[in-house]
Design a protein around this motif. Structure first.
Motif, PDB file in Angstrom:
ATOM      1  N   ASN A 122       0.939  -1.235  -0.040  1.00  0.00           N
ATOM      2  CA  ASN A 122       0.034   0.030  -0.018  1.00  0.00           C
ATOM      3  C   ASN A 122       0.812   1.260  -0.144  1.00  0.00           C
ATOM      4  O   ASN A 122       1.853   1.061   0.483  1.00  0.00           O
ATOM      5  CB  ASN A 122      -0.840   0.116   1.299  1.00  0.00           C
ATOM      6  CG  ASN A 122      -1.973  -0.720   1.111  1.00  0.00           C
ATOM      7  OD1 ASN A 122      -1.645  -1.989   0.943  1.00  0.00           O
ATOM      8  ND2 ASN A 122      -3.142  -0.325   1.442  1.00  0.00           N
ATOM      9  N   GLU A 144      -7.644   1.988  -2.060  1.00  0.00           N
ATOM     10  CA  GLU A 144      -8.010   1.580  -0.882  1.00  0.00           C
ATOM     11  C   GLU A 144      -8.160   2.702   0.282  1.00  0.00           C
ATOM     12  O   GLU A 144      -7.110   3.141   0.335  1.00  0.00           O
ATOM     13  CB  GLU A 144      -7.214   0.376  -0.352  1.00  0.00           C
ATOM     14  CG  GLU A 144      -7.579  -0.226   0.753  1.00  0.00           C
ATOM     15  CD  GLU A 144      -6.983  -1.402   1.527  1.00  0.00           C
ATOM     16  OE1 GLU A 144      -7.269  -2.478   2.067  1.00  0.00           O
ATOM     17  OE2 GLU A 144      -5.765  -1.599   1.238  1.00  0.00           O
ATOM     18  N   ILE A 146      -8.446   3.311   4.293  1.00  0.00           N
ATOM     19  CA  ILE A 146      -8.503   2.454   5.514  1.00  0.00           C
ATOM     20  C   ILE A 146      -8.616   3.414   6.609  1.00  0.00           C
ATOM     21  O   ILE A 146      -8.063   4.337   6.816  1.00  0.00           O
ATOM     22  CB  ILE A 146      -7.272   1.980   5.597  1.00  0.00           C
ATOM     23  CG1 ILE A 146      -6.952   0.870   4.310  1.00  0.00           C
ATOM     24  CG2 ILE A 146      -7.169   1.055   7.100  1.00  0.00           C
ATOM     25  CD1 ILE A 146      -5.516   0.527   4.093  1.00  0.00           C
ATOM     26  N   ASP A 147      -9.873   3.234   7.500  1.00  0.00           N
ATOM     27  CA  ASP A 147     -10.112   3.900   8.776  1.00  0.00           C
ATOM     28  C   ASP A 147      -9.111   3.609   9.681  1.00  0.00           C
ATOM     29  O   ASP A 147      -9.168   2.127  10.075  1.00  0.00           O
ATOM     30  CB  ASP A 147     -11.300   3.577   9.019  1.00  0.00           C
ATOM     31  CG  ASP A 147     -12.120   4.554  10.315  1.00  0.00           C
ATOM     32  OD1 ASP A 147     -10.967   5.210  10.801  1.00  0.00           O
ATOM     33  OD2 ASP A 147     -13.210   4.608  10.366  1.00  0.00           O
ATOM     34  N   ILE A 148      -8.222   4.534  10.063  1.00  0.00           N
ATOM     35  CA  ILE A 148      -7.284   4.052  11.046  1.00  0.00           C
ATOM     36  C   ILE A 148      -7.753   4.788  12.678  1.00  0.00           C
ATOM     37  O   ILE A 148      -6.937   4.679  13.389  1.00  0.00           O
ATOM     38  CB  ILE A 148      -5.928   4.444  10.757  1.00  0.00           C
ATOM     39  CG1 ILE A 148      -5.831   5.881  10.291  1.00  0.00           C
ATOM     40  CG2 ILE A 148      -5.323   3.784   9.598  1.00  0.00           C
ATOM     41  CD1 ILE A 148      -4.728   6.730  10.237  1.00  0.00           C
ATOM     42  N   VAL A 153      -8.097   8.640   8.017  1.00  0.00           N
ATOM     43  CA  VAL A 153      -8.029   7.670   7.124  1.00  0.00           C
ATOM     44  C   VAL A 153      -6.570   7.417   6.311  1.00  0.00           C
ATOM     45  O   VAL A 153      -5.677   8.585   6.341  1.00  0.00           O
ATOM     46  CB  VAL A 153      -8.968   7.605   5.979  1.00  0.00           C
ATOM     47  CG1 VAL A 153     -10.645   7.538   6.524  1.00  0.00           C
ATOM     48  CG2 VAL A 153      -8.744   8.864   5.097  1.00  0.00           C
ATOM     49  N   ASP A 155      -5.533   6.908   2.593  1.00  0.00           N
ATOM     50  CA  ASP A 155      -5.892   6.924   1.475  1.00  0.00           C
ATOM     51  C   ASP A 155      -4.724   6.270   0.186  1.00  0.00           C
ATOM     52  O   ASP A 155      -3.930   7.082  -0.065  1.00  0.00           O
ATOM     53  CB  ASP A 155      -6.454   8.345   0.775  1.00  0.00           C
ATOM     54  CG  ASP A 155      -7.064   8.580  -0.414  1.00  0.00           C
ATOM     55  OD1 ASP A 155      -7.601   7.418  -1.006  1.00  0.00           O
ATOM     56  OD2 ASP A 155      -7.248   9.596  -0.922  1.00  0.00           O
ATOM     57  N   ASP A 156      -4.834   5.142   0.223  1.00  0.00           N
ATOM     58  CA  ASP A 156      -3.848   4.553  -0.591  1.00  0.00           C
ATOM     59  C   ASP A 156      -4.175   3.861  -2.027  1.00  0.00           C
ATOM     60  O   ASP A 156      -5.250   3.507  -2.351  1.00  0.00           O
ATOM     61  CB  ASP A 156      -3.255   3.311   0.113  1.00  0.00           C
ATOM     62  CG  ASP A 156      -2.822   3.668   1.470  1.00  0.00           C
ATOM     63  OD1 ASP A 156      -2.558   4.984   1.801  1.00  0.00           O
ATOM     64  OD2 ASP A 156      -2.530   2.731   2.162  1.00  0.00           O
TER      65      ASP A 156
END
Length: 163
Positions: A122, A144, A146-148, A153, A155-156
């Motif tokens: 990623n 993708e 991803i909520d971290i 997030v 943003d990848d």
């Protein structure tokens, strides 16, 4: 210059390198608050120990007693035959000297030794490293988000290459 596999006691070196590298890598992409949050979550020693125990292999680049960068990877990640490059970072003043490529090639070699034929990762969509990966033959295969936590997030792009 040599690459050494990190043991648990050396995870502090990984943490210290991340704290030196991340502000330069992500300073223009992430807010100071998100940067601090992510470093605190991903590079706290208990988090690194959990990653280590979960099968992440950490590599350090060392030259004359100085550590210049690190990588972390996991073979057979998500499915057999695929290796995930979780992390690869080198100190800002050493970038462009081939250290990232040396680390990447070491991960590829170790993945092949584990009978893995695909490497994926990623990368933040706005990270300059995106061009490094493309130059090494990686292709974008997905987006993708991803909520971290804490309202943040990642943003990848997911990128991959057959090895």
């Amino acid at each position: 210059m040599q690459i050494v596999q990190c043991n648990k006691e050396q995870l502090e070196i990984v943490r210290d390198l991340a704290y030196k590298i991340w502000p330069d890598t992500y300073g223009e992409i992430l807010s100071k608050e998100q940067l601090s949050y992510m470093l605190g979550n991903f590079y706290a020693i208990p988090s690194l120990e959990k990653q280590f125990n979960d099968g992440h292999v950490f590599l350090l680049v060392e030259e004359e007693g100085d550590f210049l960068g690190f990588a972390a990877y996991e073979v057979n990640c998500k499915e057999k035959g695929k290796t995930k490059l979780h992390k690869i970072y080198v100190l800002p003043d050493t970038q462009g000297k081939g250290i990232g490529k040396i680390l990447l090639n070491e991960v590829k070699s170790r993945a092949k030794e584990a009978n893995n034929d695909y490497l994926f990762l990623n990368v933040n969509k706005y990270n300059k490293a995106l061009y490094f990966y493309e130059k090494q033959g990686f292709e974008k295969i997905a987006d993708e988000v991803i909520d971290i936590g804490n309202g943040y997030v990642m943003d990848d792009y997911i990128m991959g290459i057959e090895i």
